[in-house]
Design a protein around this motif. Structure first.
Motif, PDB file in Angstrom:
ATOM      1  N   TYR A 147       0.846  -1.198   0.000  1.00 29.82           N
ATOM      2  CA  TYR A 147       0.000   0.000   0.000  1.00 29.82           C
ATOM      3  C   TYR A 147       0.883   1.251   0.000  1.00 29.82           C
ATOM      4  O   TYR A 147       2.035   1.212   0.437  1.00 29.82           O
ATOM      5  N   PRO A 148       0.363   2.396  -0.475  1.00 30.21           N
ATOM      6  CA  PRO A 148       1.167   3.617  -0.546  1.00 30.21           C
ATOM      7  C   PRO A 148       1.448   4.206   0.828  1.00 30.21           C
ATOM      8  O   PRO A 148       0.535   4.388   1.638  1.00 30.21           O
ATOM      9  N   ASP A 149       2.701   4.497   1.080  1.00 27.95           N
ATOM     10  CA  ASP A 149       3.136   5.073   2.350  1.00 27.95           C
ATOM     11  C   ASP A 149       2.568   6.481   2.507  1.00 27.95           C
ATOM     12  O   ASP A 149       2.646   7.305   1.594  1.00 27.95           O
ATOM     13  N   GLU A 205      -5.862   4.583   4.132  1.00 30.42           N
ATOM     14  CA  GLU A 205      -7.207   4.946   4.560  1.00 30.42           C
ATOM     15  C   GLU A 205      -7.922   3.695   5.050  1.00 30.42           C
ATOM     16  O   GLU A 205      -7.669   2.596   4.537  1.00 30.42           O
ATOM     17  N   PRO A 206      -8.813   3.833   6.030  1.00 29.20           N
ATOM     18  CA  PRO A 206      -9.600   2.668   6.455  1.00 29.20           C
ATOM     19  C   PRO A 206     -10.426   2.168   5.266  1.00 29.20           C
ATOM     20  O   PRO A 206     -11.107   2.943   4.614  1.00 29.20           O
ATOM     21  N   SER A 207     -10.341   0.895   4.987  1.00 32.64           N
ATOM     22  CA  SER A 207     -11.077   0.357   3.840  1.00 32.64           C
ATOM     23  C   SER A 207     -11.353  -1.117   4.051  1.00 32.64           C
ATOM     24  O   SER A 207     -10.632  -1.818   4.769  1.00 32.64           O
ATOM     25  N   LEU A 208     -12.390  -1.586   3.378  1.00 31.20           N
ATOM     26  CA  LEU A 208     -12.687  -3.013   3.410  1.00 31.20           C
ATOM     27  C   LEU A 208     -11.579  -3.816   2.734  1.00 31.20           C
ATOM     28  O   LEU A 208     -11.279  -4.937   3.140  1.00 31.20           O
ATOM     29  N   ALA A 209     -10.958  -3.231   1.712  1.00 37.44           N
ATOM     30  CA  ALA A 209      -9.874  -3.941   1.022  1.00 37.44           C
ATOM     31  C   ALA A 209      -8.707  -4.205   1.965  1.00 37.44           C
ATOM     32  O   ALA A 209      -8.130  -5.302   1.965  1.00 37.44           O
ATOM     33  N   LEU A 210      -8.356  -3.219   2.777  1.00 38.10           N
ATOM     34  CA  LEU A 210      -7.259  -3.406   3.730  1.00 38.10           C
ATOM     35  C   LEU A 210      -7.636  -4.444   4.781  1.00 38.10           C
ATOM     36  O   LEU A 210      -6.824  -5.316   5.115  1.00 38.10           O
ATOM     37  N   ARG A 211      -8.866  -4.375   5.282  1.00 42.56           N
ATOM     38  CA  ARG A 211      -9.307  -5.378   6.249  1.00 42.56           C
ATOM     39  C   ARG A 211      -9.249  -6.776   5.650  1.00 42.56           C
ATOM     40  O   ARG A 211      -8.792  -7.733   6.288  1.00 42.56           O
ATOM     41  N   ALA A 265      -9.934  -6.797  11.413  1.00 39.40           N
ATOM     42  CA  ALA A 265      -9.648  -8.065  10.742  1.00 39.40           C
ATOM     43  C   ALA A 265      -9.643  -9.227  11.734  1.00 39.40           C
ATOM     44  O   ALA A 265     -10.095 -10.336  11.411  1.00 39.40           O
ATOM     45  N   VAL A 266      -9.133  -8.958  12.955  1.00 38.32           N
ATOM     46  CA  VAL A 266      -9.167  -9.982  14.003  1.00 38.32           C
ATOM     47  C   VAL A 266     -10.605 -10.276  14.411  1.00 38.32           C
ATOM     48  O   VAL A 266     -11.025 -11.437  14.511  1.00 38.32           O
ATOM     49  N   TYR A 267     -11.353  -9.199  14.659  1.00 38.93           N
ATOM     50  CA  TYR A 267     -12.768  -9.333  15.027  1.00 38.93           C
ATOM     51  C   TYR A 267     -13.566  -8.238  14.339  1.00 38.93           C
ATOM     52  O   TYR A 267     -13.289  -7.058  14.552  1.00 38.93           O
ATOM     53  N   PRO A 268     -14.478  -8.620  13.450  1.00 38.99           N
ATOM     54  CA  PRO A 268     -15.008  -9.976  13.264  1.00 38.99           C
ATOM     55  C   PRO A 268     -14.480 -10.736  12.040  1.00 38.99           C
ATOM     56  O   PRO A 268     -14.823 -11.897  11.864  1.00 38.99           O
ATOM     57  N   ASP A 269     -13.673 -10.104  11.188  1.00 40.87           N
ATOM     58  CA  ASP A 269     -13.489 -10.617   9.828  1.00 40.87           C
ATOM     59  C   ASP A 269     -12.854 -11.999   9.753  1.00 40.87           C
ATOM     60  O   ASP A 269     -13.357 -12.887   9.050  1.00 40.87           O
ATOM     61  N   ALA A 270     -11.696 -12.195  10.421  1.00 36.61           N
ATOM     62  CA  ALA A 270     -10.968 -13.456  10.241  1.00 36.61           C
ATOM     63  C   ALA A 270     -11.730 -14.637  10.809  1.00 36.61           C
ATOM     64  O   ALA A 270     -11.638 -15.756  10.278  1.00 36.61           O
ATOM     65  N   ARG A 271     -12.493 -14.411  11.868  1.00 37.02           N
ATOM     66  CA  ARG A 271     -13.176 -15.535  12.528  1.00 37.02           C
ATOM     67  C   ARG A 271     -14.555 -15.829  11.946  1.00 37.02           C
ATOM     68  O   ARG A 271     -15.150 -16.872  12.254  1.00 37.02           O
ATOM     69  N   ASP A 326      -7.312  -7.843   3.217  1.00 32.72           N
ATOM     70  CA  ASP A 326      -5.926  -8.264   3.010  1.00 32.72           C
ATOM     71  C   ASP A 326      -5.280  -8.721   4.311  1.00 32.72           C
ATOM     72  O   ASP A 326      -4.485  -9.670   4.321  1.00 32.72           O
ATOM     73  N   ILE A 327      -5.598  -8.057   5.409  1.00 33.48           N
ATOM     74  CA  ILE A 327      -5.057  -8.475   6.704  1.00 33.48           C
ATOM     75  C   ILE A 327      -5.739  -9.758   7.176  1.00 33.48           C
ATOM     76  O   ILE A 327      -5.079 -10.677   7.678  1.00 33.48           O
ATOM     77  N   ALA A 328      -7.063  -9.831   6.999  1.00 35.43           N
ATOM     78  CA  ALA A 328      -7.786 -11.052   7.388  1.00 35.43           C
ATOM     79  C   ALA A 328      -7.269 -12.262   6.619  1.00 35.43           C
ATOM     80  O   ALA A 328      -7.174 -13.367   7.162  1.00 35.43           O
ATOM     81  N   ARG A 329      -6.922 -12.059   5.354  1.00 32.08           N
ATOM     82  CA  ARG A 329      -6.379 -13.156   4.547  1.00 32.08           C
ATOM     83  C   ARG A 329      -5.117 -13.723   5.200  1.00 32.08           C
ATOM     84  O   ARG A 329      -4.968 -14.946   5.342  1.00 32.08           O
ATOM     85  N   VAL A 330      -4.212 -12.838   5.611  1.00 33.63           N
ATOM     86  CA  VAL A 330      -2.958 -13.310   6.201  1.00 33.63           C
ATOM     87  C   VAL A 330      -3.205 -13.945   7.567  1.00 33.63           C
ATOM     88  O   VAL A 330      -2.560 -14.933   7.923  1.00 33.63           O
ATOM     89  N   ILE A 331      -4.145 -13.405   8.329  1.00 31.36           N
ATOM     90  CA  ILE A 331      -4.488 -14.039   9.608  1.00 31.36           C
ATOM     91  C   ILE A 331      -4.954 -15.475   9.366  1.00 31.36           C
ATOM     92  O   ILE A 331      -4.542 -16.404  10.062  1.00 31.36           O
ATOM     93  N   ARG A 332      -5.798 -15.661   8.365  1.00 33.14           N
ATOM     94  CA  ARG A 332      -6.279 -17.020   8.081  1.00 33.14           C
ATOM     95  C   ARG A 332      -5.166 -17.913   7.547  1.00 33.14           C
ATOM     96  O   ARG A 332      -5.163 -19.129   7.780  1.00 33.14           O
ATOM     97  N   GLN A 333      -4.219 -17.337   6.830  1.00 30.14           N
ATOM     98  CA  GLN A 333      -3.088 -18.125   6.332  1.00 30.14           C
ATOM     99  C   GLN A 333      -2.161 -18.549   7.471  1.00 30.14           C
ATOM    100  O   GLN A 333      -1.754 -19.706   7.556  1.00 30.14           O
ATOM    101  N   VAL A 334      -1.826 -17.600   8.331  1.00 28.62           N
ATOM    102  CA  VAL A 334      -0.844 -17.847   9.391  1.00 28.62           C
ATOM    103  C   VAL A 334      -1.463 -18.569  10.579  1.00 28.62           C
ATOM    104  O   VAL A 334      -0.828 -19.385  11.231  1.00 28.62           O
ATOM    105  N   ARG A 335      -2.720 -18.238  10.915  1.00 30.39           N
ATOM    106  CA  ARG A 335      -3.455 -18.823  12.034  1.00 30.39           C
ATOM    107  C   ARG A 335      -2.717 -18.590  13.364  1.00 30.39           C
ATOM    108  O   ARG A 335      -2.371 -19.531  14.080  1.00 30.39           O
ATOM    109  N   PRO A 336      -2.477 -17.317  13.688  1.00 33.21           N
ATOM    110  CA  PRO A 336      -1.702 -17.003  14.894  1.00 33.21           C
ATOM    111  C   PRO A 336      -2.536 -17.092  16.164  1.00 33.21           C
ATOM    112  O   PRO A 336      -3.755 -16.883  16.153  1.00 33.21           O
TER     113      PRO A 336
END
Length: 246
Positions: free
Chosen positions: A93-95, A99-105, A149-155, A107-117
């Motif tokens: 993303y541009p430094d 901006e708050p966006s569904l796309a950013l949420r 992304a942690v709550y509620p998106d990834a779960r 993208d982060i939720a995707r990695v949470i689901r991939q990593v499963r931390p």
């Protein structure tokens, strides 16, 4: 680890994977590299997710923005190696323009689901009026988007259904979030890993080479953190606000 007040924190024996989500290369090293080194030293798998490439940062403006992005990615990889992290991901993303966006949420939720931390370390969405430098708009956007992304998106299997339907990423519940917050309630003694934190910070030459006082500055701040939480003189600490998200 020392608690300022009674805070529910996962026992480190229960933590197998940690995801650190930050706005820029170097953010995790200033805020949490000592803690990260402690975790990897105990065999915990740590993954970095850096939302921007930091192309608007640096002090050598002879390097154009494209070159700066490449340089800062390389610096973050080198810094990660200093503290035992080998999996570093960049969203590109541009430094300075997050901006708050569904796309950013997503993208982060995707990695949470991939990593499963078990634990996510990220930035605070709050403004810090005592140290304005910690309140960069990108920091606050990443903190808010990561918490969402942690709550509620990834779960939630019904949030961003394309993550499941197209990428096979099952829902995942993160058990706690550690925020680098202006109102910390938890300290991690990083005295034994301070040298590795300093090495990680020095790896960010574009950001730290102009500061001959870097080591003294870091030591002063971490010593003050330790004193605030009642650690003995001569100890150093990184501070977090722990959010139970299970």
């Amino acid at each position: 680890m020392v608690r300022k007040e009674e805070v529910k924190v996962l026992d480190d024996a229960e933590v197998r994977r940690v995801l650190a989500v930050t706005a820029h290369p170097d953010d995790v090293d200033f805020s949490a590299a000592g803690t990260i080194a402690t975790l990897t030293g105990r065999g915990v798998e740590v993954v970095y997710l850096v939302v921007t490439d930091g192309d608007a940062g640096g002090f050598d403006r002879e390097v154009d923005n494209g070159g700066m992005a490449e340089l800062r990615r390389a610096e973050q990889l080198a810094a990660a190696a200093c503290v035992g992290v080998t999996d570093v991901r960049f969203l590109g993303y541009p430094d300075g323009r997050l901006e708050p966006s569904l796309a950013l949420r997503r993208d982060i939720a995707r990695v949470i689901r991939q990593v499963r931390p078990d634990r996510v370390i990220t930035m605070s969405p709050e403004r810090d009026y005592r140290r304005i430098g910690r309140s960069h708009p990108d920091h606050r956007v990443v903190g808010g988007a990561t918490l969402d992304a942690v709550y509620p998106d990834a779960r939630n299997p019904y949030a961003f259904p394309e993550l499941l339907e197209e990428e096979g990423l099952e829902a995942w519940t993160v058990r706690e979030v550690w925020l680098t917050s202006p109102t910390p309630d938890h300290a991690v003694d990083v005295t034994e890993t301070l040298d590795r934190k300093l090495a990680a910070l020095r790896a960010h030459k574009s950001q730290t080479a102009h500061r001959p006082d870097l080591e003294d500055w870091v030591r002063r701040n971490l010593a003050a953190n330790a004193a605030e939480f009642g650690l003995p003189e001569g100890r150093y600490a990184e501070l977090f606000q722990v959010v139970d998200t299970a």
